[in-house]
Enzyme design. Structure first.
Site, PDB file in Angstrom:
ATOM      1  CB  ALA A  46      -0.604   0.045   1.211  1.00 38.07           C
ATOM      2  CB  ALA A  49      -0.134   1.268  -4.340  1.00 44.12           C
ATOM      3  CD  GLU A  50      -1.219   7.063   0.637  1.00 40.32           C
ATOM      4  OE1 GLU A  50      -1.053   8.695   0.810  1.00 40.32           O
ATOM      5  OE2 GLU A  50      -1.609   6.207   0.951  1.00 40.32           O
ATOM      6  CB  THR A  51       4.828   5.301  -2.935  1.00 39.37           C
ATOM      7  OG1 THR A  51       5.669   5.943  -1.625  1.00 39.37           O
ATOM      8  CG2 THR A  51       6.096   6.403  -3.538  1.00 39.37           C
ATOM      9  CB  SER A  54       2.071  10.297  -3.806  1.00 38.53           C
ATOM     10  OG  SER A  54       0.770   9.619  -2.506  1.00 38.53           O
TER      11      SER A  54
END
Length: 128
Positions: A46, A49-51, A54
């Site tokens: 997660a 993925a968020e990296t 963003s």
């Protein structure tokens, strides 16, 4: 961008490419990213993925005027992984003025799907 002293550095996340329409980042599966049973931790997936989402979101805005923040993420873990590395490929599904939605596929060295994720990013006007 400077990744020193961030979660990216702690997890060994490396940016491979970063374009407005696609971001690719990779992360080792090692002692930093495994859960106690020895498999890739879902939280590490997660974070990867968020990296990716963003980074892509920052490329869509003027970073002198706007900040971007992950406001929601989901992740479906498809296959387990014990070692090696995983690569996340993020593409935008929606780019709006105040929100973005990114789709992220995480795969291993054999291009086997490890995780699929969707991340909603908030776009916020900087204060002051």
């Amino acid at each position: 961008m400077n990744w020193d002293n961030t979660l990216l550095e702690s997890l060994g996340i490396e940016v491979i490419s970063a374009e407005k329409e696609q971001v690719v980042v990779k992360m080792p599966v090692d002692q930093r990213t495994r859960q106690p049973a020895g498999f890739l931790h879902g939280g590490a997936s997660a974070a990867l993925a968020e990296t990716a989402a963003s980074i892509g979101a920052v490329l869509q805005v003027n970073p002198e005027k706007y900040d971007v923040f992950g406001i929601e993420i989901n992740a479906n873990h498809i296959h387990a992984k014990r070692n090696g590395e995983v690569t996340a490929c993020a593409t935008p599904l929606h780019v709006g003025k105040t929100t973005m939605v990114w789709q992220i596929h995480i795969s291993d060295e054999q291009n086997r799907l490890i995780c699929v994720s969707r991340c909603t990013i908030g776009v916020v006007l900087k204060r002051g």
